[in-house]
Design a protein around this motif. Structure first.
Motif, mmCIF file in Angstrom:
data_model
loop_
_atom_site.group_PDB
_atom_site.id
_atom_site.type_symbol
_atom_site.label_atom_id
_atom_site.label_comp_id
_atom_site.label_asym_id
_atom_site.label_seq_id
_atom_site.Cartn_x
_atom_site.Cartn_y
_atom_site.Cartn_z
ATOM 1 N N ALA A 121 0.355 -13.867 14.914
ATOM 2 C CA ALA A 121 1.186 -13.858 13.708
ATOM 3 C C ALA A 121 0.937 -15.097 12.855
ATOM 4 C CB ALA A 121 2.665 -13.774 14.095
ATOM 5 N N LYS A 122 0.826 -16.252 13.513
ATOM 6 C CA LYS A 122 0.551 -17.496 12.788
ATOM 7 C C LYS A 122 -0.806 -17.440 12.101
ATOM 8 C CE LYS A 122 0.098 -22.511 13.516
ATOM 9 N NZ LYS A 122 0.149 -23.592 14.548
ATOM 10 N N THR A 123 -1.795 -16.896 12.805
ATOM 11 C CA THR A 123 -3.137 -16.797 12.241
ATOM 12 C C THR A 123 -3.160 -15.844 11.046
ATOM 13 O OG1 THR A 123 -4.105 -17.224 14.421
ATOM 14 C CG2 THR A 123 -5.527 -16.207 12.762
ATOM 15 N N ALA A 124 -2.448 -14.732 11.157
ATOM 16 C CA ALA A 124 -2.383 -13.776 10.047
ATOM 17 C C ALA A 124 -1.713 -14.411 8.831
ATOM 18 C CB ALA A 124 -1.622 -12.527 10.478
ATOM 19 N N ARG A 125 -0.664 -15.188 9.073
ATOM 20 C CA ARG A 125 0.023 -15.846 7.958
ATOM 21 C C ARG A 125 -0.881 -16.872 7.298
ATOM 22 N NH1 ARG A 125 4.320 -16.736 10.468
ATOM 23 N NH2 ARG A 125 3.924 -18.852 11.216
ATOM 24 N N GLU A 163 -4.543 -18.473 2.777
ATOM 25 C CA GLU A 163 -5.872 -18.864 2.296
ATOM 26 C C GLU A 163 -6.429 -17.846 1.305
ATOM 27 O OE1 GLU A 163 -8.337 -19.579 5.654
ATOM 28 O OE2 GLU A 163 -7.213 -21.348 6.321
ATOM 29 N N VAL A 164 -6.223 -16.568 1.580
ATOM 30 C CA VAL A 164 -6.701 -15.529 0.656
ATOM 31 C C VAL A 164 -5.968 -15.630 -0.673
ATOM 32 C CG1 VAL A 164 -6.781 -13.042 0.233
ATOM 33 C CG2 VAL A 164 -7.446 -13.953 2.469
ATOM 34 N N ALA A 165 -4.642 -15.862 -0.622
ATOM 35 C CA ALA A 165 -3.879 -16.004 -1.861
ATOM 36 C C ALA A 165 -4.383 -17.188 -2.671
ATOM 37 C CB ALA A 165 -2.392 -16.172 -1.537
ATOM 38 N N GLY A 166 -4.684 -18.286 -1.968
ATOM 39 C CA GLY A 166 -5.212 -19.453 -2.664
ATOM 40 C C GLY A 166 -6.564 -19.179 -3.292
ATOM 41 N N PHE A 167 -7.408 -18.469 -2.558
ATOM 42 C CA PHE A 167 -8.738 -18.130 -3.075
ATOM 43 C C PHE A 167 -8.642 -17.252 -4.322
ATOM 44 C CE2 PHE A 167 -12.260 -15.033 -3.076
ATOM 45 C CZ PHE A 167 -13.318 -15.908 -3.316
ATOM 46 N N LEU A 168 -7.688 -16.341 -4.316
ATOM 47 C CA LEU A 168 -7.529 -15.428 -5.451
ATOM 48 C C LEU A 168 -6.693 -16.032 -6.580
ATOM 49 C CD1 LEU A 168 -6.845 -12.100 -3.498
ATOM 50 C CD2 LEU A 168 -8.987 -12.827 -4.582
ATOM 51 N N GLY A 169 -6.175 -17.230 -6.343
ATOM 52 C CA GLY A 169 -5.357 -17.868 -7.373
ATOM 53 C C GLY A 169 -4.016 -17.214 -7.546
ATOM 54 N N ARG A 170 -3.477 -16.652 -6.487
ATOM 55 C CA ARG A 170 -2.182 -15.980 -6.555
ATOM 56 C C ARG A 170 -1.158 -16.712 -5.697
ATOM 57 N NH1 ARG A 170 -4.317 -9.771 -5.517
ATOM 58 N NH2 ARG A 170 -5.478 -9.532 -7.493
ATOM 59 N N GLU A 171 0.117 -16.410 -5.947
ATOM 60 C CA GLU A 171 1.166 -16.979 -5.120
ATOM 61 C C GLU A 171 1.097 -16.362 -3.726
ATOM 62 O OE1 GLU A 171 5.001 -16.591 -6.777
ATOM 63 O OE2 GLU A 171 4.529 -17.647 -8.642
ATOM 64 N N ASP A 172 1.519 -17.137 -2.744
ATOM 65 C CA ASP A 172 1.525 -16.636 -1.378
ATOM 66 C C ASP A 172 2.432 -15.408 -1.279
ATOM 67 O OD1 ASP A 172 1.407 -16.334 1.372
ATOM 68 O OD2 ASP A 172 3.023 -17.772 1.719
ATOM 69 N N SER A 173 1.914 -14.342 -0.741
ATOM 70 C CA SER A 173 2.708 -13.111 -0.590
ATOM 71 C C SER A 173 2.661 -12.630 0.852
ATOM 72 C CB SER A 173 2.174 -12.022 -1.522
ATOM 73 O OG SER A 173 0.791 -11.782 -1.268
ATOM 74 N N THR A 174 2.717 -13.575 1.787
ATOM 75 C CA THR A 174 2.647 -13.241 3.206
ATOM 76 C C THR A 174 3.784 -12.296 3.587
ATOM 77 O OG1 THR A 174 1.704 -15.405 3.665
ATOM 78 C CG2 THR A 174 2.561 -14.169 5.534
ATOM 79 N N THR A 175 3.455 -11.258 4.341
ATOM 80 C CA THR A 175 4.437 -10.255 4.735
ATOM 81 C C THR A 175 4.642 -10.285 6.244
ATOM 82 O OG1 THR A 175 2.690 -8.588 4.916
ATOM 83 C CG2 THR A 175 3.821 -8.767 2.794
ATOM 84 N N PRO A 176 5.684 -9.607 6.744
ATOM 85 C CA PRO A 176 5.954 -9.631 8.183
ATOM 86 C C PRO A 176 4.783 -9.143 9.017
ATOM 87 C CG PRO A 176 7.848 -8.758 7.005
ATOM 88 C CD PRO A 176 6.736 -8.889 6.001
ATOM 89 N N PHE A 177 4.626 -9.745 10.172
ATOM 90 C CA PHE A 177 3.641 -9.331 11.171
ATOM 91 C C PHE A 177 4.256 -8.175 11.944
ATOM 92 C CE2 PHE A 177 1.371 -9.741 15.249
ATOM 93 C CZ PHE A 177 0.062 -9.929 14.818
ATOM 94 N N VAL A 178 3.574 -7.029 11.994
ATOM 95 C CA VAL A 178 4.148 -5.822 12.592
ATOM 96 C C VAL A 178 3.455 -5.513 13.914
ATOM 97 C CG1 VAL A 178 4.681 -3.388 12.261
ATOM 98 C CG2 VAL A 178 4.696 -4.942 10.290
ATOM 99 N N VAL A 179 4.259 -5.376 14.962
ATOM 100 C CA VAL A 179 3.769 -5.090 16.314
ATOM 101 C C VAL A 179 4.282 -3.715 16.738
ATOM 102 C CG1 VAL A 179 3.764 -5.810 18.735
ATOM 103 C CG2 VAL A 179 3.806 -7.543 16.912
#
Length: 318
Positions: free
Chosen positions: A71-75, A80-96
């Motif tokens: 979950a930490k790695t996914a977040r 990092e992807v949001a930063g690369f794309l120049g967007r605000e962080d939009s991290t969503t829940p980790f689903v198990v």
């Protein structure tokens, strides 16, 4: 219906997994504090489960830490992807997702993982949703002629379930799931389970690893970040199912408000025969036809022995 054998299905492609013996897996818990007390473990385990502090420490504590790392790695990746794309962080829940047969202990495992994962600093907010709430109501099952197939894939409102997990995974501030009463054996129309953007959502149910019903449909498993299949020999699960039925006869079934109160006064022999009938006519066919064939879709498989304890762990290779 005669007894079916789990061996009659195609075996999971085990080459996809690395197998970790119980002793080797338990060594991963070295240095980890046991966060639960014995009384907490007793409250978490279901009828018939032989869960104790040793099993929690040696099997589920390392598993909870592994999930927390995922979950930490996914977040972090999302950031990092949001930063690369120049967007605000939009991290969503980790689903198990947690799948497996009736009576194999998956509900206990899901409850236990919710408690253990919430003790790790990376995943303090963990919610649990069971797919029972997405069963069609008894009235609708009767209308469709499916009351004798309750628990089979077609007895669930799969579209509503996928919509629910989609909203959770998209980061909605609040999502509501229907509530199922095991006492009434039906959906409660005025009750809901509310999920408010947690760190982790655990979705537990028989059929959560099912492929989509049609090629262009979305399967609920498509929305999982990690999935667990709880595995055991069918003969062992049958015994656990019968033992649980007998235990319920002495507890929940004795409540006059219970849908199953009719079974409360059965003798041991009658209750055993009734439970075995339900197993052979409904639960074993569902296991063989629908549940077991999804095992290879899991990220991790927990293999249980006859005593309900985990013998080994199979982790999908990266």
């Amino acid at each position: 219906m005669g007894r079916m054998s789990a061996a009659s299905t195609n075996p999971a492609p085990l080459s996809l997994y690395g197998e970790i013996a119980r002793d080797d897996w338990s060594r991963l818990a070295a240095g980890m504090d046991q966060p639960l007390t014995e009384s907490e473990v007793v409250q978490l385990r279901g009828l018939g489960d032989r869960l104790d502090l040793a099993e929690v420490r040696e099997v589920y504590l390392p598993l909870s830490r592994l999930l927390s790392i995922y979950a930490k790695t996914a977040r972090r990746l999302g950031n990092e992807v949001a930063g690369f794309l120049g967007r605000e962080d939009s991290t969503t829940p980790f689903v198990v997702g947690v799948a497996g047969s009736v009576a194999v202990g998956k509900s206990t495992i899901a409850r236990l993982l919710r408690e253990l994962m919430s003790r790790w600093s990376d995943t303090p907010r963990v919610e649990l949703v069971t797919t029972d709430g997405f069963l069609y109501s008894n009235a609708e099952l009767e209308r469709r002629g499916l009351m004798d197939r309750k628990g089979f894939p077609e007895s669930y409102d799969r579209r509503k379930l996928v919509e629910f997990v989609t909203k959770v995974k998209s980061g909605a501030d609040e999502v509501r799931a229907p509530f199922y009463s095991h006492m009434k054996y039906d959906i409660m129309p005025d009750a809901h389970v509310v999920v408010r953007r947690p760190d982790v959502v655990i979705v537990e149910g028989l059929n959560v690893l099912q492929p989509p019903p049609a090629p262009n449909d979305v399967a609920i498993s498509d929305l999982f970040d990690f999935s667990i299949y709880v595995d055991a020999d069918a003969a062992h699960i049958e015994q656990w199912y019968i033992e649980r039925f007998l235990a319920l006869r002495e507890s929940a079934f004795s409540n006059p408000a219970s849908h199953f109160n009719v079974f409360a006064h059965l003798t041991d022999a009658e209750a055993t025969e009734t439970a075995r009938g339900y197993w052979n006519d409904i639960n074993l066919p569902n296991l063989i036809e629908n549940v077991l064939p999804t095992k290879h879709r899991a990220s991790l498989v927990l293999r249980k022995g006859a005593d309900h304890s985990v013998d080994s762990v199979l982790l999908r290779k990266q």
